[in-house]
Design an enzyme around this catalytic site. Structure first.
Site, PDB file in Angstrom:
ATOM      1  N   GLY A   1       4.960  -6.543 -15.609  1.00  0.00           N
ATOM      2  CA  GLY A   1       4.620  -7.967 -15.714  1.00  0.00           C
ATOM      3  C   GLY A   1       5.656  -8.778 -16.467  1.00  0.00           C
TER       4      GLY A   1
ATOM      5  N   SER B   1       7.198  -4.650 -12.284  1.00  0.00           N
ATOM      6  CA  SER B   1       7.938  -5.764 -11.679  1.00  0.00           C
ATOM      7  C   SER B   1       8.630  -5.382 -10.374  1.00  0.00           C
ATOM      8  CB  SER B   1       8.951  -6.346 -12.677  1.00  0.00           C
ATOM      9  OG  SER B   1       8.280  -6.834 -13.822  1.00  0.00           O
TER      10      SER B   1
ATOM     11  N   GLU C   1      -2.158  -0.446 -19.742  1.00  0.00           N
ATOM     12  CA  GLU C   1      -3.034  -1.470 -20.336  1.00  0.00           C
ATOM     13  C   GLU C   1      -4.331  -0.842 -20.843  1.00  0.00           C
ATOM     14  OE1 GLU C   1      -2.884  -4.085 -16.933  1.00  0.00           O
ATOM     15  OE2 GLU C   1      -0.756  -4.402 -17.359  1.00  0.00           O
TER      16      GLU C   1
ATOM     17  N   GLY D   1       1.643  -4.632  -9.329  1.00  0.00           N
ATOM     18  CA  GLY D   1       0.696  -5.556  -9.954  1.00  0.00           C
ATOM     19  C   GLY D   1       0.831  -6.939  -9.353  1.00  0.00           C
ATOM     20  N   GLY D   2       1.624  -7.778 -10.009  1.00  0.00           N
ATOM     21  CA  GLY D   2       1.755  -9.187  -9.627  1.00  0.00           C
ATOM     22  C   GLY D   2       1.988  -9.414  -8.140  1.00  0.00           C
TER      23      GLY D   2
ATOM     24  N   ASN E   1      -2.357  -3.060  -7.480  1.00  0.00           N
ATOM     25  CA  ASN E   1      -3.238  -3.020  -8.646  1.00  0.00           C
ATOM     26  C   ASN E   1      -3.527  -4.471  -9.000  1.00  0.00           C
ATOM     27  OD1 ASN E   1      -4.481  -2.710 -11.108  1.00  0.00           O
ATOM     28  ND2 ASN E   1      -2.663  -1.968 -12.187  1.00  0.00           N
ATOM     29  N   TRP E   2      -4.686  -4.929  -8.567  1.00  0.00           N
ATOM     30  CA  TRP E   2      -5.015  -6.350  -8.766  1.00  0.00           C
ATOM     31  C   TRP E   2      -5.279  -6.672 -10.242  1.00  0.00           C
ATOM     32  CZ3 TRP E   2      -9.091  -7.749  -4.370  1.00  0.00           C
ATOM     33  CH2 TRP E   2      -8.467  -7.619  -3.115  1.00  0.00           C
ATOM     34  N   LYS E   3      -5.550  -5.661 -11.036  1.00  0.00           N
ATOM     35  CA  LYS E   3      -5.914  -5.856 -12.449  1.00  0.00           C
ATOM     36  C   LYS E   3      -7.148  -6.768 -12.537  1.00  0.00           C
ATOM     37  CE  LYS E   3      -1.210  -4.872 -13.722  1.00  0.00           C
ATOM     38  NZ  LYS E   3      -0.102  -5.026 -14.663  1.00  0.00           N
TER      39      LYS E   3
ATOM     40  N   HIS F   1      -3.628   3.783 -16.846  1.00  0.00           N
ATOM     41  CA  HIS F   1      -2.708   2.646 -16.849  1.00  0.00           C
ATOM     42  C   HIS F   1      -2.379   2.264 -18.293  1.00  0.00           C
ATOM     43  CE1 HIS F   1      -1.027  -1.322 -16.296  1.00  0.00           C
ATOM     44  NE2 HIS F   1      -0.765  -0.957 -15.052  1.00  0.00           N
TER      45      HIS F   1
ATOM     46  N   GLU G   1       5.454   4.147 -14.872  1.00  0.00           N
ATOM     47  CA  GLU G   1       5.525   2.711 -15.125  1.00  0.00           C
ATOM     48  C   GLU G   1       6.043   2.467 -16.535  1.00  0.00           C
ATOM     49  OE1 GLU G   1       2.588   0.475 -12.422  1.00  0.00           O
ATOM     50  OE2 GLU G   1       1.455   1.152 -14.155  1.00  0.00           O
TER      51      GLU G   1
HETATM   52  P1  PGA Z   1       3.619  -5.528 -12.250  1.00  0.00           P
HETATM   53  O1  PGA Z   1       2.499  -4.462 -12.688  1.00  0.00           O
HETATM   54  O2  PGA Z   1       4.026  -5.164 -10.845  1.00  0.00           O
HETATM   55  O3  PGA Z   1       2.945  -6.862 -12.340  1.00  0.00           O
HETATM   56  O4  PGA Z   1       4.756  -5.384 -13.212  1.00  0.00           O
HETATM   57  C1  PGA Z   1       2.582  -3.117 -12.305  1.00  0.00           C
HETATM   58  C2  PGA Z   1       1.394  -2.370 -12.873  1.00  0.00           C
HETATM   59  O5  PGA Z   1       1.022  -2.604 -14.016  1.00  0.00           O
HETATM   60  O6  PGA Z   1       0.788  -1.498 -12.189  1.00  0.00           O
END
Ligand code: PGA
Length: 251
Positions: free
Chosen positions: A174, A214, A98, A235-236, A9-11, A96, A168
């Site tokens: 993050g 994470s 966010e 994500g990251g 998930n590049w966001k 998600h 999640e």
């Molecule tokens: P993260 O994000 O791996 O950076 O914690 C995961 C996500 O939000 O899908």
């Protein structure tokens, strides 16, 4: 039997050129390998068509990170599920945390998005999970149950069977804090028990439930070795091909 999946998930990261470079790196690094999981990259809308074309014929599949809750029409700036599908993307991340937190996406809005994604032949990657205060109050089970009931348990078994779930915990996204494998397994098993109750054992056994928050090369194996954790939403660590490959290699 259910699939193991590692999904990125590049966001809101990467210009078009940077995204193409990342997808190219990933394609090259995976070339000739046979991952023991499905590999998906979730990219911003602007990358979808180019990246989908670029990874054609490779093991990599492409997902959007969102879609509109309306089919088409006068909704300036929105991107519909049909438009996403037309790029060659096969998946769509929906719900998600966010999106729920910053864009006020309610259970009803998410229910509409899931429905539209399915109608347009996209497989939703539906995200659920509790915030820190809810975990501290030991309310995580009630939270994920309400999220499922609010947006996806209206589906019939056939449609539900097309959904990938991603648990999640918001406090782990993050932040560098990861749920322990035990914490994750416990709630994944609970989520699967809810699916069993609603749709029966066969649908539940076939449902992939990913962990996100994470997740990285160093902790992926410990998480993925649990019976109810079928992969990760990353994500990251999806923003560099080597980091993402290290997670894929955990399978
Ligand atoms: P993260 O994000 O791996 O950076 O914690 C995961 C996500 O939000 O899908």
């Amino acid at each position: 039997m259910r699939k193991n999946i590692v999904a990125g998930n590049w966001k809101m990261n990467k210009t078009l050129q940077e995204g193409v470079a990342l997808a190219t790196d990933l394609k090259n690094i995976l070339n000739g390998t046979k991952p023991n999981c499905e590999v998906i990259i979730g990219t911003p809308f602007i990358h979808l068509a180019t990246v989908a074309e670029l990874v054609k014929g490779s093991v990599i599949k492409v997902s959007a990170e969102n879609c509109a809750d309306k089919a088409s029409g006068a909704y300036t700036g929105e991107v519909s599920a049909a438009m996403v599908k037309s790029t060659g993307a096969e998946f769509c991340i929906i719900g998600h945390s966010e999106r729920r937190a910053y864009y006020h996406e309610t259970y009803d809005i998410l229910k509409d998005k899931v429905q539209l994604a399915l109608e347009n032949g996209l497989q939703p990657i539906f995200c659920i999970g509790e915030v820190k205060e809810e975990r501290e109050a030991n309310k995580q089970n009630a939270v994920v149950k309400a999220q499922l009931e609010g947006s996806v348990f209206n589906l019939n078994a056939e449609d539900f069977g097309k959904i990938v779930l991603a648990y999640e915990p918001v406090w782990a996204i993050g932040t560098g804090l990861t749920a322990t494998p035990e914490q994750a397994q416990e709630i994944h098993a609970y989520i699967r028990s809810l699916v069993t109750e609603k749709y029966g054992k066969e649908v539940a056994d076939n449902c992939s439930i990913l962990y996100g928050g994470s997740c990285k090369g160093s902790n992926a194996k410990g998480l993925f070795s649990n019976p109810d954790i079928d992969g990760g939403l990353i994500g990251g660590a999806s923003l560099k091909a080597e980091d993402f490959k290290a997670i894929i290699d955990a399978f």
